[in-house]
Design a protein around this motif. Sequence first.
Motif, short mmCIF file in Angstrom:
data_model
loop_
_atom_site.label_atom_id
_atom_site.label_comp_id
_atom_site.label_asym_id
_atom_site.label_seq_id
_atom_site.Cartn_x
_atom_site.Cartn_y
_atom_site.Cartn_z
N GLY A 7 74.67 88.75 5.14
CA GLY A 7 74.79 90.15 5.57
C GLY A 7 75.88 90.85 4.79
O GLY A 7 77.03 90.40 4.75
N ALA A 11 80.79 93.65 8.53
CA ALA A 11 81.28 92.33 8.91
C ALA A 11 81.32 91.41 7.68
O ALA A 11 82.37 90.85 7.33
N ASP A 30 71.88 89.43 1.35
CA ASP A 30 71.35 90.34 2.37
C ASP A 30 69.85 90.47 2.14
O ASP A 30 69.39 90.53 1.00
N ARG A 31 69.11 90.53 3.22
CA ARG A 31 67.64 90.65 3.09
C ARG A 31 67.24 92.04 2.60
O ARG A 31 66.19 92.23 2.03
N GLY A 37 74.83 97.39 4.94
CA GLY A 37 74.21 97.22 6.25
C GLY A 37 73.73 98.56 6.79
O GLY A 37 73.22 99.39 6.03
N ALA A 39 75.41 101.02 7.62
CA ALA A 39 76.23 102.15 7.20
C ALA A 39 75.83 102.65 5.80
O ALA A 39 76.42 103.60 5.28
N GLY A 230 73.87 88.03 10.88
CA GLY A 230 72.53 88.42 11.33
C GLY A 230 72.42 88.25 12.84
O GLY A 230 73.39 87.91 13.52
N LEU A 248 65.12 101.38 16.07
CA LEU A 248 64.99 102.83 15.87
C LEU A 248 64.00 103.09 14.74
O LEU A 248 63.85 102.26 13.83
N PHE A 250 63.48 106.14 11.94
CA PHE A 250 64.16 107.32 11.41
C PHE A 250 63.17 108.20 10.68
O PHE A 250 62.45 107.72 9.80
N TYR A 306 68.97 97.03 15.89
CA TYR A 306 70.11 97.93 15.67
C TYR A 306 71.15 97.84 16.78
O TYR A 306 72.34 97.84 16.51
N TYR A 307 70.67 97.85 18.02
CA TYR A 307 71.61 97.88 19.15
C TYR A 307 71.39 96.66 20.04
O TYR A 307 70.29 96.48 20.56
N GLY A 335 80.14 90.08 13.55
CA GLY A 335 79.44 91.36 13.48
C GLY A 335 78.69 91.72 14.74
O GLY A 335 78.66 90.99 15.72
N ASN A 344 81.59 99.36 17.30
CA ASN A 344 81.67 100.39 16.27
C ASN A 344 82.14 99.76 14.96
O ASN A 344 82.66 98.65 14.95
N MET A 345 82.03 100.55 13.89
CA MET A 345 82.39 100.02 12.57
C MET A 345 83.83 99.51 12.54
O MET A 345 84.10 98.43 12.00
N ASP A 346 84.75 100.27 13.09
CA ASP A 346 86.16 99.86 13.01
C ASP A 346 86.41 98.58 13.79
O ASP A 346 87.22 97.74 13.39
#
Length: 360
Positions: A7, A11, A30-31, A37, A39, A230, A248, A250, A306-307, A335, A344-346
């Motif tokens: 990944g 992370a 990464d696939r 990722g 972002a 992953g 999701l 998009f 995603y979530y 991750g 979150n990212m941070d």
Amino acid sequence: METVVVGAGFAGSVVAERLASAGRQVLVIDRRPHVGGNAYDETDAAGVLVHRYGPHIFHTQSDEVFDYLSRFTDWRPYHHRVLASVKGRLYPIPINLDTVNRLYGLELDEAGVAAHYERVREHRDPIRTAEDVVLNAVGRDLYETFFRSYTRKQWGRDPSELASRVTSRIPVRTSRDDRYFADRHQAMPLHGFTAMFERMLHHRNIRLELGVEWEEVRARPWRGPVVYSGPLDAYFGCPLGRLPYRSLRFEHEHLPGVERFQPVGVVNYPSENDFTRITEFKHLTGQVHPGTSIVREYSQAEGDPYYPVHDPESDRLAAAYGELAARERDTMFIGRLGRFTYLNMDQVVAAALQAAGRLL
Ligand code: FAD
Ligand code: UDP
């Protein structure tokens, strides 16, 4: 001996960079055909910088995380603002003084809105679910107007079935502050997230293989430490059943000749439409362009994860997978997908810095 990092999102990239800088040889796979990722950002056909996997706004309270990332990017200060569309009118989200005044045609001040919340709130003790959080803070009408249907659309479940942490991320305000986040650092990477990741991963000790599945690398004749970002269940082949990750779809669109589509970066649609929200990227990036690019997000059960969906059942299952993970001597799980936690990212960066510290 080479460490394999699965990944190339926040992370994996942070761990890889830390290990490489400490002299370790690292293979990052990464696939997907790109780094970053979820972002990941890129320029669309019309030349507008867009986030392929939905809007990503960087914010943190952590100086350590901000300083670390600042080695790889300059920043553009950006305070994110969100409006919710209800019956054709737009209201600030998180709920604040203006949301309440506009919705009910009132002219309350801060003390007045605090008294209003106190009057309408439904006391919940303990607070267990995502519904409890909102009812306990602002009562049923505001809950139904802004949270109930949005959450059902986003998660495919009623808020009463979801863990409290799903909605406790969103504050309720008595002030007129209409920023989505209250963190000390709120900024976007000046040249985008992807450029930041490319700098992070550009290191002589890092080899990058994109478009490669972990299963393919796993089958190679090699032994060494693995850092895996992953989905947690997929690593083991889902022997205990599948962890629920929400997906999701998009729908990106460029609108030529439209300089500005909506007044803020994101407009939420709690009850109207099938999509949850529309993002207009130029607000986030500050880019100047004669046209504009937007994305509509449709939530769905199947597709890329995603979530992590947090409910009592999934949290139990994740704990059981966590026990399997703890027994994997040579693999570290990191991750949002690897820890099955809505981060979150941070928070992912902070955890990855710690993980790298442990590995070193
Ligand atoms: P990811 O970014 O998901 O990276 C994991 C990588 O692993 C992926 O690239 C994937 O392709 C790869 N991978 C997985 N399995 C395999 C395999 N078997 N083989 C090879 N590769 C594999 N956070 C914020 O702070 N602010 C925001 O505004 C924000 N907005 C968001 C909006 C959306 C729509 C979503 C979905 C998330 C948002 N987030 C936001 C959260 C943010 O995306 C995550 O915190 C962050 O991207 C997590 O990084 P990660 O490296 O853990 O996971
Ligand atoms: N939420 C909602 N209405 C809104 C905004 C958020 O019901 O207008 C709920 C919804 O369940 C959402 C959660 O609060 O998933 C967290 O919102 P956030 O904006 O943090 O979600 P994310 O950034 O992860 O998409």
